[in-house]
Design a protein around this motif. Sequence first.
Motif, PDB file in Angstrom:
ATOM      1  N   LYS A 196     -82.818   0.462 -52.408  1.00  0.00           N
ATOM      2  CA  LYS A 196     -83.767   1.557 -52.110  1.00  0.00           C
ATOM      3  C   LYS A 196     -84.825   1.181 -50.927  1.00  0.00           C
ATOM      4  O   LYS A 196     -84.445   0.577 -50.393  1.00  0.00           O
ATOM      5  CB  LYS A 196     -84.770   1.254 -53.664  1.00  0.00           C
ATOM      6  CG  LYS A 196     -84.056   1.734 -54.795  1.00  0.00           C
ATOM      7  CD  LYS A 196     -85.160   1.555 -55.995  1.00  0.00           C
ATOM      8  CE  LYS A 196     -84.518   1.778 -57.370  1.00  0.00           C
ATOM      9  NZ  LYS A 196     -85.427   1.538 -58.499  1.00  0.00           N
ATOM     10  N   GLY A 197     -85.518   2.452 -50.676  1.00  0.00           N
ATOM     11  CA  GLY A 197     -86.271   2.123 -49.572  1.00  0.00           C
ATOM     12  C   GLY A 197     -87.548   1.463 -49.855  1.00  0.00           C
ATOM     13  O   GLY A 197     -88.069   0.950 -51.148  1.00  0.00           O
ATOM     14  N   PRO A 198     -88.431   0.669 -48.770  1.00  0.00           N
ATOM     15  CA  PRO A 198     -89.427  -0.286 -48.993  1.00  0.00           C
ATOM     16  C   PRO A 198     -90.374   0.531 -49.767  1.00  0.00           C
ATOM     17  O   PRO A 198     -90.935   1.786 -49.638  1.00  0.00           O
ATOM     18  CB  PRO A 198     -89.881  -0.264 -47.602  1.00  0.00           C
ATOM     19  CG  PRO A 198     -88.733  -0.343 -46.719  1.00  0.00           C
ATOM     20  CD  PRO A 198     -87.868   0.815 -47.245  1.00  0.00           C
ATOM     21  N   ARG A 240     -77.480  10.559 -48.771  1.00  0.00           N
ATOM     22  CA  ARG A 240     -77.379   9.175 -48.999  1.00  0.00           C
ATOM     23  C   ARG A 240     -76.408   8.209 -48.538  1.00  0.00           C
ATOM     24  O   ARG A 240     -76.963   7.082 -48.183  1.00  0.00           O
ATOM     25  CB  ARG A 240     -77.715   9.050 -50.473  1.00  0.00           C
ATOM     26  CG  ARG A 240     -78.989   9.748 -51.167  1.00  0.00           C
ATOM     27  CD  ARG A 240     -80.207   9.391 -50.573  1.00  0.00           C
ATOM     28  NE  ARG A 240     -80.428   7.882 -50.763  1.00  0.00           N
ATOM     29  CZ  ARG A 240     -80.804   7.333 -51.756  1.00  0.00           C
ATOM     30  NH1 ARG A 240     -80.786   7.920 -52.947  1.00  0.00           N
ATOM     31  NH2 ARG A 240     -80.681   5.865 -51.785  1.00  0.00           N
ATOM     32  N   TYR A 294     -95.013   5.148 -45.833  1.00  0.00           N
ATOM     33  CA  TYR A 294     -94.211   5.315 -47.236  1.00  0.00           C
ATOM     34  C   TYR A 294     -92.847   5.919 -46.696  1.00  0.00           C
ATOM     35  O   TYR A 294     -92.821   6.779 -45.829  1.00  0.00           O
ATOM     36  CB  TYR A 294     -95.063   6.365 -48.107  1.00  0.00           C
ATOM     37  CG  TYR A 294     -96.291   6.003 -48.490  1.00  0.00           C
ATOM     38  CD1 TYR A 294     -97.434   5.910 -48.164  1.00  0.00           C
ATOM     39  CD2 TYR A 294     -96.119   5.370 -49.757  1.00  0.00           C
ATOM     40  CE1 TYR A 294     -98.626   5.301 -48.588  1.00  0.00           C
ATOM     41  CE2 TYR A 294     -97.495   4.669 -50.523  1.00  0.00           C
ATOM     42  CZ  TYR A 294     -98.678   4.967 -49.462  1.00  0.00           C
ATOM     43  OH  TYR A 294     -99.793   4.184 -50.104  1.00  0.00           O
ATOM     44  N   PHE A 295     -91.987   5.275 -47.255  1.00  0.00           N
ATOM     45  CA  PHE A 295     -90.439   5.301 -47.099  1.00  0.00           C
ATOM     46  C   PHE A 295     -89.926   6.193 -47.877  1.00  0.00           C
ATOM     47  O   PHE A 295     -89.985   6.156 -49.181  1.00  0.00           O
ATOM     48  CB  PHE A 295     -89.902   3.893 -46.937  1.00  0.00           C
ATOM     49  CG  PHE A 295     -90.271   3.093 -45.626  1.00  0.00           C
ATOM     50  CD1 PHE A 295     -91.591   2.290 -45.843  1.00  0.00           C
ATOM     51  CD2 PHE A 295     -89.629   2.870 -44.595  1.00  0.00           C
ATOM     52  CE1 PHE A 295     -91.912   1.734 -44.683  1.00  0.00           C
ATOM     53  CE2 PHE A 295     -89.809   2.276 -43.524  1.00  0.00           C
ATOM     54  CZ  PHE A 295     -91.345   1.698 -43.366  1.00  0.00           C
ATOM     55  N   GLY A 296     -88.780   6.561 -47.407  1.00  0.00           N
ATOM     56  CA  GLY A 296     -87.754   7.364 -48.066  1.00  0.00           C
ATOM     57  C   GLY A 296     -86.659   6.354 -48.741  1.00  0.00           C
ATOM     58  O   GLY A 296     -86.822   5.396 -48.517  1.00  0.00           O
ATOM     59  N   PRO A 297     -85.748   6.891 -49.633  1.00  0.00           N
ATOM     60  CA  PRO A 297     -84.599   6.117 -50.204  1.00  0.00           C
ATOM     61  C   PRO A 297     -83.490   5.588 -49.239  1.00  0.00           C
ATOM     62  O   PRO A 297     -82.966   4.816 -49.668  1.00  0.00           O
ATOM     63  CB  PRO A 297     -84.207   7.019 -51.198  1.00  0.00           C
ATOM     64  CG  PRO A 297     -84.115   8.375 -50.607  1.00  0.00           C
ATOM     65  CD  PRO A 297     -85.558   8.470 -49.905  1.00  0.00           C
ATOM     66  N   PHE A 346     -83.877   4.776 -42.460  1.00  0.00           N
ATOM     67  CA  PHE A 346     -84.936   5.001 -43.170  1.00  0.00           C
ATOM     68  C   PHE A 346     -86.006   5.864 -42.533  1.00  0.00           C
ATOM     69  O   PHE A 346     -86.427   5.618 -41.577  1.00  0.00           O
ATOM     70  CB  PHE A 346     -85.737   3.872 -44.013  1.00  0.00           C
ATOM     71  CG  PHE A 346     -85.155   2.944 -44.930  1.00  0.00           C
ATOM     72  CD1 PHE A 346     -84.465   1.661 -44.539  1.00  0.00           C
ATOM     73  CD2 PHE A 346     -85.209   3.230 -46.156  1.00  0.00           C
ATOM     74  CE1 PHE A 346     -83.756   1.136 -45.424  1.00  0.00           C
ATOM     75  CE2 PHE A 346     -84.390   2.447 -47.284  1.00  0.00           C
ATOM     76  CZ  PHE A 346     -83.808   1.391 -46.878  1.00  0.00           C
ATOM     77  N   TYR A 374     -86.408   4.567 -39.037  1.00  0.00           N
ATOM     78  CA  TYR A 374     -86.311   3.006 -38.888  1.00  0.00           C
ATOM     79  C   TYR A 374     -84.620   2.930 -39.161  1.00  0.00           C
ATOM     80  O   TYR A 374     -83.977   3.635 -39.883  1.00  0.00           O
ATOM     81  CB  TYR A 374     -87.096   2.273 -39.684  1.00  0.00           C
ATOM     82  CG  TYR A 374     -88.463   2.236 -39.162  1.00  0.00           C
ATOM     83  CD1 TYR A 374     -89.276   3.222 -40.134  1.00  0.00           C
ATOM     84  CD2 TYR A 374     -88.912   1.435 -38.735  1.00  0.00           C
ATOM     85  CE1 TYR A 374     -90.573   3.104 -39.874  1.00  0.00           C
ATOM     86  CE2 TYR A 374     -90.322   1.397 -38.470  1.00  0.00           C
ATOM     87  CZ  TYR A 374     -91.080   2.079 -38.953  1.00  0.00           C
ATOM     88  OH  TYR A 374     -92.497   2.230 -38.892  1.00  0.00           O
ATOM     89  N   ARG A 384     -77.442   5.251 -45.931  1.00  0.00           N
ATOM     90  CA  ARG A 384     -76.338   4.381 -45.578  1.00  0.00           C
ATOM     91  C   ARG A 384     -74.987   4.885 -44.758  1.00  0.00           C
ATOM     92  O   ARG A 384     -74.504   5.641 -45.035  1.00  0.00           O
ATOM     93  CB  ARG A 384     -75.921   3.636 -46.906  1.00  0.00           C
ATOM     94  CG  ARG A 384     -76.783   2.472 -47.464  1.00  0.00           C
ATOM     95  CD  ARG A 384     -76.997   2.441 -48.870  1.00  0.00           C
ATOM     96  NE  ARG A 384     -78.069   1.706 -49.380  1.00  0.00           N
ATOM     97  CZ  ARG A 384     -79.217   2.115 -49.485  1.00  0.00           C
ATOM     98  NH1 ARG A 384     -79.529   3.571 -49.199  1.00  0.00           N
ATOM     99  NH2 ARG A 384     -80.208   1.523 -49.833  1.00  0.00           N
TER     100      ARG A 384
END
Lengths: 114, 111
Positions: free
Chosen positions: A42-44, B9, B101-104, B90, B35, B107
């Motif tokens: 998951k994301g932070p 994803r 605030y970050f997304g999921p 991210f 990031y 990869r």
Amino acid sequence: GESVGLHLPTLSVQEGDNSIINCAYSNSASDYFIWYKQESGKGPQFIIDIRSNMDKRQGQRVTVLLNKTVKHLSLQIAATQPGDSAVYFCAESEKTGANSKLTFGKGITLSVRP
Amino acid sequence: DAGITQSPRYKITETGRQVTLMCHQTWSHSYMFWYRQDLGHGLRLIYYSAAADITDKGEVPDGYVVSRSKTENFPLTLESATRSQTSVYFCATRVGAETQYFGPGTRLLVL
């Protein structure tokens, strides 16, 4: 933030105990600090933040302590639960406002023993 | 990560191919960030954007291109993917002066 090489350090705690996760920062000009939790895949996720004009801030089951003298930040988790198992990392920012950018530590793995 | 979606994803590509990672926010936050996260390095800033049509380099921008034609979208393109770009990417938006605030995450594996 912590410098840990290829493997993150691990903190193992018993369920129900309190956890203390530490973070050292190097920039004495940093004036904003934030803790994130990252679960596997998951994301932070934002946990809590603190500005340099404070030395303590409390949230729900979490407390962040800031010691500017020794450039140290800690996250305390009360009554640690299995769902708290994750990687935790701190981030710092020197400037507020438009030019604010976060610098992230590498993280610490929290493992909760049932 | 509510309000921020990333696609795909998971992505497997080959060296030399162009890849675009998408980031979409349902809010209207001005700032957006990309990031990459690698073992031993933590989160490193690639590019960020202060508003539509305003972008700037971060710590590790080489090999990446971004655009921001609309406030809600911030795509990241690898123009010619290399194995060293295998990572987890991210996207984040900023609320207030500092909190991000970050997304999921996406990869990416480059073969």
